[in-house]
Design a protein around this motif. Structure first.
Motif, PDB file in Angstrom:
ATOM      1  N   THR A 180      -0.873  -2.334  -7.253  1.00  0.00           N
ATOM      2  CA  THR A 180      -2.332  -2.501  -7.204  1.00  0.00           C
ATOM      3  C   THR A 180      -2.724  -3.912  -7.637  1.00  0.00           C
ATOM      4  O   THR A 180      -3.531  -4.579  -6.978  1.00  0.00           O
ATOM      5  CB  THR A 180      -3.014  -1.472  -8.127  1.00  0.00           C
ATOM      6  N   LEU A 226     -10.759   2.048   0.000  1.00  0.00           N
ATOM      7  CA  LEU A 226     -10.969   0.616   0.159  1.00  0.00           C
ATOM      8  C   LEU A 226     -10.860  -0.105  -1.178  1.00  0.00           C
ATOM      9  O   LEU A 226     -10.161  -1.120  -1.307  1.00  0.00           O
ATOM     10  CB  LEU A 226     -12.343   0.376   0.780  1.00  0.00           C
ATOM     11  N   LEU A 227     -11.548   0.442  -2.174  1.00  0.00           N
ATOM     12  CA  LEU A 227     -11.532  -0.200  -3.486  1.00  0.00           C
ATOM     13  C   LEU A 227     -10.122  -0.270  -4.037  1.00  0.00           C
ATOM     14  O   LEU A 227      -9.707  -1.284  -4.617  1.00  0.00           O
ATOM     15  CB  LEU A 227     -12.434   0.580  -4.460  1.00  0.00           C
ATOM     16  N   ARG A 228      -9.391   0.820  -3.818  1.00  0.00           N
ATOM     17  CA  ARG A 228      -8.016   0.826  -4.316  1.00  0.00           C
ATOM     18  C   ARG A 228      -7.179  -0.183  -3.544  1.00  0.00           C
ATOM     19  O   ARG A 228      -6.331  -0.868  -4.097  1.00  0.00           O
ATOM     20  CB  ARG A 228      -7.423   2.230  -4.169  1.00  0.00           C
ATOM     21  N   ALA A 229      -7.420  -0.293  -2.232  1.00  0.00           N
ATOM     22  CA  ALA A 229      -6.637  -1.218  -1.416  1.00  0.00           C
ATOM     23  C   ALA A 229      -6.868  -2.654  -1.863  1.00  0.00           C
ATOM     24  O   ALA A 229      -5.930  -3.437  -1.941  1.00  0.00           O
ATOM     25  CB  ALA A 229      -7.005  -1.053   0.057  1.00  0.00           C
ATOM     26  N   VAL A 230      -8.118  -2.990  -2.155  1.00  0.00           N
ATOM     27  CA  VAL A 230      -8.370  -4.374  -2.541  1.00  0.00           C
ATOM     28  C   VAL A 230      -8.099  -4.626  -4.023  1.00  0.00           C
ATOM     29  O   VAL A 230      -8.391  -5.692  -4.529  1.00  0.00           O
ATOM     30  CB  VAL A 230      -9.803  -4.840  -2.206  1.00  0.00           C
ATOM     31  N   GLY A 231      -7.545  -3.644  -4.701  1.00  0.00           N
ATOM     32  CA  GLY A 231      -7.016  -3.949  -6.024  1.00  0.00           C
ATOM     33  C   GLY A 231      -7.697  -3.293  -7.203  1.00  0.00           C
ATOM     34  O   GLY A 231      -7.476  -3.693  -8.345  1.00  0.00           O
ATOM     35  N   MET A 232      -8.540  -2.268  -6.987  1.00  0.00           N
ATOM     36  CA  MET A 232      -9.080  -1.562  -8.147  1.00  0.00           C
ATOM     37  C   MET A 232      -7.969  -0.679  -8.712  1.00  0.00           C
ATOM     38  O   MET A 232      -7.346   0.081  -7.959  1.00  0.00           O
ATOM     39  CB  MET A 232     -10.285  -0.712  -7.740  1.00  0.00           C
ATOM     40  N   LEU A 265     -12.901  -7.546 -10.246  1.00  0.00           N
ATOM     41  CA  LEU A 265     -11.943  -6.486 -10.602  1.00  0.00           C
ATOM     42  C   LEU A 265     -10.811  -7.070 -11.416  1.00  0.00           C
ATOM     43  O   LEU A 265     -10.249  -6.431 -12.304  1.00  0.00           O
ATOM     44  CB  LEU A 265     -11.380  -5.826  -9.333  1.00  0.00           C
ATOM     45  N   ARG A 301      -1.865  -6.414  -4.977  1.00  0.00           N
ATOM     46  CA  ARG A 301      -2.847  -6.395  -3.889  1.00  0.00           C
ATOM     47  C   ARG A 301      -4.094  -7.155  -4.289  1.00  0.00           C
ATOM     48  O   ARG A 301      -4.651  -7.927  -3.526  1.00  0.00           O
ATOM     49  CB  ARG A 301      -3.244  -4.948  -3.544  1.00  0.00           C
ATOM     50  N   ARG A 302      -4.503  -6.898  -5.529  1.00  0.00           N
ATOM     51  CA  ARG A 302      -5.730  -7.503  -6.003  1.00  0.00           C
ATOM     52  C   ARG A 302      -5.605  -9.033  -6.054  1.00  0.00           C
ATOM     53  O   ARG A 302      -6.516  -9.751  -5.669  1.00  0.00           O
ATOM     54  CB  ARG A 302      -6.027  -6.959  -7.407  1.00  0.00           C
ATOM     55  N   LEU A 330       0.837  -1.201   0.000  1.00  0.00           N
ATOM     56  CA  LEU A 330       0.000   0.000   0.000  1.00  0.00           C
ATOM     57  C   LEU A 330       0.869   1.246   0.000  1.00  0.00           C
ATOM     58  O   LEU A 330       0.424   2.321  -0.367  1.00  0.00           O
ATOM     59  CB  LEU A 330      -0.911   0.020   1.231  1.00  0.00           C
TER      60      LEU A 330
END
Ligand SMILES: Nc1ncnc2c1ncn2[C@@H]1O[C@H](COP(=O)(O)OP(=O)(O)OP(=O)(O)O)[C@@H](O)[C@H]1O
Ligand SMILES: [Mg+2]
Lengths: 263, 844
Positions: A96, B750-756, A128, A99-100, A72
């Motif tokens: 990113t 949050l969305l960015r953290a989980v990979g957006m 996503l 993380r995804r 992060l």
């Protein structure tokens, strides 16, 4: 999972493989006089398929460490390895995607997208990535977490404990290499918190999920297989198979003044 | 509290910036319109005042009315002997004969065709003449000419050059002087040729007659009494008017076009302001929602509800004030641009120094501050009702879908609007009913917005799901905040509704003009003036010259004239009943066209219906030259055929020449002789027209285009100006999304953290922008078409008109609006993508 890294500076509490590794990591915020050294040469190995807790006084750098490990945030010096991937060299987009695809998150609060249902929140990272969800695995998670009858609800219609369980389900849904949880029980009462922690322990031991949790609470940390203590941006202690009492006494000895701030 | 208000406003200037711009644009529009129309009116006033400045009385032939539809009527010339009779009246210091008419100037073989008039007049030195010599000498000999300095400069005419003047006669004259008009170098949009009195009489074929007599009163003479004495001396049949009255009435006639333009500009400014008001209300409402916590803390700390209310209104006042100042400045800067824009669409306005009246400032301020504060009243009251306990609650971003009463009222109003429209479409309705239905429907939809938006957004946004989670989230986000989505979409919908309404209506009208023309007019060619003059402006020689050609079988001419019935001005058409049937396929509903030769009038069926007239009745018509005449109704013409000739009243050319002084044709219809090729006929006619530079030979398509040109021009101007409204509405989308991003920081983190990825995030925001735009398109274009259909139907009861929906143009509107929606989402999308993940997560 990868093995074969050079032995870490500190003795590892388990003999299993290493999921992630932090070497001489330095992270500073600000510049000049106001610069803060949030991480000041941290070395740490996270064992695979184990539940690791990170503890320390407020401001000791726990969150910063977790953010560095999870891709992060960037670091100023040193190395962060997730499996055999060096995060310190990755750009924003690569981090990113990493993380995804390889990391799961549970935050203290606001874990869920308010416009999506519980079920949609659980699988969130998969669409996503354009990946189909592993239905059997997710059904299993949902059943174990007792969320079966809550799947069509939106976050606002769930209790705090249910929300956190949905967040945990989401963190595990894509079978990430490692799950990070930053004070996941911070907003829960002790019953709900304990249920969640039991599940995390279960996930590590029975489902083979690597989990790193940041917490202030010795009782929460006692659920972990190992506790790493941080103070002033350095690792100052390490406790295997901890009990709440052992953790408390260790904390007192590490940084007496700081313990006042812990809850 | 005021300090706090000021600090709050400044702290939130980024959030209020777009609101500010919306008000600025609205005020700019209002200021620009006022300045432009004030300027045009003042210039026209000055122009006419200057032209009669040194003249106390003007003697002209008597007329029943001075001007009609912005055109001054032509009067009979006066005998020169009148001048001596006037001069003999005690108290007259000077009585000067004046000749005035139209004369085209050509220099270097090129004819100068100004957008306005080509004035030809006899030279008079001051005080009678309004032109002042700027260079050279006045015209003394018969072959000498003075032109205005402005025309000379534009067309590189110098002293000693030869310039050809084309009036009733054509002569080549030598330029001996250059004249200015008042302070200016000439008359706006016009050319001026000044010659000696005999030359003017010769060129205009007046013999020894004159157009008018200018009278200067002796010092100390009462002008009013002198007027009575002159009137008594020359007898009735002549009109003696004070110079300033003539100036006023001439200016009034010239100002009618400015008045129409002013009305149109004000209507468009109102639309822009309405859309701006929606945007302001929405912005304030969002900002208040976001500040609920802060307001509650203020209340808990002891601030009264009234203090909170006034602090919000104070913010609005500050925004309104700042925006008004900027808007007035911009309005002054753009007024000239607006004039050029109107000019580009065929509306020529006088060019000159801008007039910024104090009234303009006051109106602009009132509008800017008023609209802003008024729009903020609702949100301010909501802010005042925030309870102190809400400081303790977690603020929920989701807005309520609107109360039951609101929804029911909304359905009611929409229902009334829809059923009225259906009634109109079924054939029983007036324009007023269409207008009322439109207002009811818009108000109803505005009320229904919050209740309807979630379902509508989810339905319309369904295709977004195909793009995966970002699309799905975009759809949900729009549906979750129905109030702001509805308000934002409605603003754009209004703009789009106006544009599609205008487009559909204009296309329908154009189509009906074209259909009736091609059906009724069988002539191969029509000759018309290239200048769009009210009465046609085609020299009467054209008909004669073209009719003589062996290649031409028939040449039939039409003339236009104005007449009055009481206060109303009407137009009529004079035709040759013998030749007209050979170039048209006119069908009478009753009576006979030939009968107009006896001095009667043929009415379009609908005109007869409106006036309750039948064959054999008589219609009293007041002509400027001959006063009120009763003309027998000798025939009724089918409406469609009447529309093809663009007239409701037809008389014969003989009747026309008895009642009118005007000697201009509107058009000449030409039928080519048998056995002559089109090319040969065209060549022969074109050669004949060489002497008439403004005459144009048009085939059917060109003739239709000429008739629909003004519709295209107005549609063009209105569309361009409506773009401003659309622009404001689009800023509304940008603003709403930018504010919603501030609110959704955590979610985005949050969305960015989980990979957006950033790309996915950008598409999520843009998707929402496009969704709002499409929502607006569906509602707006739908409303536009529906009410254009209603208008066509209502007009259809009095005119031949059928609904034509221009699919291509509407698709273009839809495509542009969608694309614009995408663009409106760019800025917020970029902002969102720039959010630092960690900061976003950490935001509480
Ligand atoms: N964005 C930032 N800018 C400046 N300083 C920061 C920032 N984030 C963290 N810090 C500083 O870095 C240090 C470590 O912060 P960190 O959040 O990692 O502590 P923590 O151990 O998670 O504390 P807590 O238990 O209160 O969450 C602190 O001194 C903090 O003030
Ligand atoms: Mg922390």
């Amino acid at each position: 999972m990868t093995t074969g890294f050079a032995p870490a500076a500190q003795p590892s509490p388990t003999r299993s493989a290493i999921a992630a590794q932090v070497r001489d990591v330095v992270k500073t915020y600000g510049r000049g006089d106001t610069a803060v050294r949030a991480l000041d040469g941290v070395n740490l190995e996270i064992a695979a398929e184990r539940f690791t807790a990170v503890m320390g006084p407020s401001g000791s750098g726990k969150s910063t460490l977790m953010h560095a490990l999870a891709g992060l945030d960037t670091i100023n010096a040193g190395q962060v390895l997730l499996g055999d991937t060096d995060l310190s060299g990755l750009g924003e987009r690569k981090r990113t995607l990493l993380r995804r695809d390889r990391i799961g998150f549970v935050f203290q609060s606001f874990n869920l997208v308010p416009t999506l249902t519980a079920a949609e929140n659980i699988v969130l990272p998969l669409p996503l990535a354009g990946r189909p969800p592993d239905r059997a695995w997710i059904d299993d998670l949902v059943a174990t977490l007792g969320l079966g009858d809550r799947l069509r609800h939106r976050p606002a219609e769930l209790s705090g404990g249910q929300q956190q369980r949905v967040a945990v389900a989401r963190a595990l849904a894509a079978r990430p290499q490692i799950v990070f949880a930053d004070e996941p029980t911070g907003n829960l009462d002790s019953r709900a918190g304990e249920a969640l922690l039991s599940f995390l322990r279960h996930a590590a031991h029975e489902l083979g999920q690597t989990i790193v949790m940041v917490t202030h609470d010795p009782n929460a940390a006692a659920f972990a297989d190992r506790v790493v203590f941080l103070a002033d941006g350095r690792v100052v202690g390490d406790l295997a198979e901890p009990t709440a009492a052992a953790i408390l006494s260790r904390m007192a000895s590490i940084d007496a003044p700081a313990t006042r701030k812990t809850r | 509290m005021w300090r706090l208000t000021l600090r709050n406003t400044l702290a939130r200037r980024a959030r209020l910036a777009l609101t500010l711009i919306a008000v600025v644009l609205g005020v700019t529009f209002v200021t620009g319109s006022l300045i432009l129309t004030d300027t045009s009116q003042r210039l026209l006033d000055e122009q006419f005042r200057t032209s009669t400045a040194g003249v106390d009385l003007t003697v002209r032939d008597a007329a029943a009315f001075d001007s009609a539809m912005g055109v001054e009527v032509e009067r009979d010339p006066l005998p020169a002997t009148l001048v001596d009779r006037i001069r003999a009246v005690p108290g007259v210091a000077a009585a000067r004969p004046v000749v005035r008419g139209q004369g085209l100037l050509s220099a270097d073989g090129k004819t100068i065709v100004p957008p306005g008039a080509s004035l030809l007049a006899s030279w008079e030195p001051a005080p009678v003449g309004a032109f002042t010599l700027r260079a050279g000498d006045p015209p003394a000999a018969d072959d000498e000419l003075v032109v205005d300095a402005d025309t000379a400069r534009r067309h590189h005419i110098e002293l000693g050059d030869t310039v050809t003047v084309r009036a009733e006669q054509t002569e080549s004259l030598r330029v001996v002087g250059l004249a200015g008009f008042g302070d200016g170098p000439g008359l706006p949009n016009s050319t001026v040729g000044l010659v000696t009195l005999p030359t003017a009489q010769h060129l205009l074929k007046l013999g020894g007659d004159v157009s008018e007599v200018a009278v200067v009163a002796a010092d100390g003479t009462d002008v009013q009494r002198l007027r009575d004495r002159v009137e008594a001396a020359i007898g009735s049949g002549y009109a003696v008017s004070a110079g300033q009255d003539i100036a006023a009435s001439s200016a009034a006639a010239a100002k009618t076009q400015v008045d129409h333009l002013q009305l149109m500009l004000f209507a468009l400014a109102a639309a822009a302001l309405l859309v701006g008001a929606l945007l302001i209300a929405n912005t304030f409402s969002i900002v208040i929602t976001q500040r609920t916590r802060e307001l509650a803390v203020l209340r808990a700390a002891g601030a009264t509800g009234a203090q909170v209310l006034w602090s919000v209104l104070g913010e609005a006042l500050l925004v309104g004030f700042t925006a008004s100042v900027a808007g007035i400045g911009l309005g002054v800067a753009t007024a000239a641009g607006l004039r050029d824009l109107a000019g580009a669409f065929g509306i020529t306005l006088p060019d000159g120094g801008l007039v910024v009246a104090p009234r303009t400032m006051i109106v602009a301020f009132a509008v800017g501050v008023g609209v802003t504060v008024f729009s903020a009243i609702g949100p301010a009251r909501r802010a005042a009702s925030v309870a102190p306990v809400e400081a303790m609650r977690r603020s929920a971003a989701a807005s309520a879908p609107g109360g039951r009463v609101r929804t029911i009222t909304g359905w009611g109003m929409t229902g009334i609007g829809a059923s009225s429209l259906v009634a109109v479409l079924a054939g029983s309705g007036s324009l007023a009913l269409v207008g009322a239905a439109a207002l009811a429907a818009i108000a109803g939809l505005a009320l229904l917005g919050p209740a309807l938006t979630p379902r509508l957004a989810r339905l319309i946004g369904r295709p977004l799901d195909a793009t995966g989670i970002p699309g799905r989230l975009a759809r949900e986000s729009a549906a979750r905040t129905p109030r702001r989505t509805a308000a934002t979409a409605l603003a754009l919908a209004l703009g789009l509704a106006l544009i599609s309404f205008m487009t559909v209506l204009a296309t329908s009208i154009k189509d009906s003009i074209q259909r009736s023309y091609t059906e009724v007019i069988t002539a191969d060619y029509v000759i018309e003036s290239a200048r769009n003059e009210m009465l046609g402006g085609l020299s009467h020689h054209v008909h004669h010259h073209v009719g003589e050609l062996p290649e031409v079988a028939v040449a039939s001419r039409l003339r236009y004239g104005h007449w009055k019935d009481g206060a109303h001005t009407n137009a009529l058409t004079a035709v040759d009943p013998v030749t007209l049937p050979r170039v048209t396929s006119l069908r009478m509903a009753a009576g006979d066209l030939n009968a107009i030769s006896g001095g009667g009038v043929v009415l379009a069926e609908r005109a007869a219906r409106e006036r309750h007239l039948a064959l054999g009745d008589s219609l009293p018509m007041t002509f400027s030259r001959t006063g009120t005449q009763r003309l027998p109704v000798v025939g009724l013409l089918r409406d469609r055929d009447a529309q093809a000739l663009s007239t409701d009243y037809i008389i014969s050319l003989d009747t026309y020449s008895r009642n009118y002084r005007e000697n201009m044709d509107a058009s000449v219809f030409v039928k080519v002789a048998d056995g002559v090729s089109d090319a040969a006929a065209k060549k022969a006619i074109t050669a004949k027209l060489a002497d008439h530079p403004t005459a144009q030979l048009r085939d059917q398509a060109a003739a239709v285009a000429g008739r629909t040109m003004s519709i295209d021009q107005i549609l063009g101007l209105v569309s361009v100006l409506l773009m401003l409204t659309i622009l404001i509405a689009l800023m509304g989308i940008t603003n709403t999304l930018a504010l919603s991003i501030i609110e959704r920081t955590r979610e985005i983190g949050l969305l960015r953290a989980v990979g957006m990825t950033r790309g996915q995030l950008r598409w999520m925001i843009r998707g929402e922008a496009v969704l709002i735009a499409v929502l607006a398109i569906v509602v707006g274009v739908g409303l536009g078409i529906a009410f254009a259909a209603g208008t066509v139907s209502a007009l259809g009861s009095t005119a031949e008109l059928a609904l034509v929906v221009p699919a291509g143009r509407l698709v273009l509107v839809v495509a542009v609006a969608t694309l614009a929606g995408l663009l409106a989402g760019m800025l917020p999308a970029r902002r969102a993508a720039k959010l630092d993940v960690l900061t976003a997560i950490a935001t509480s």
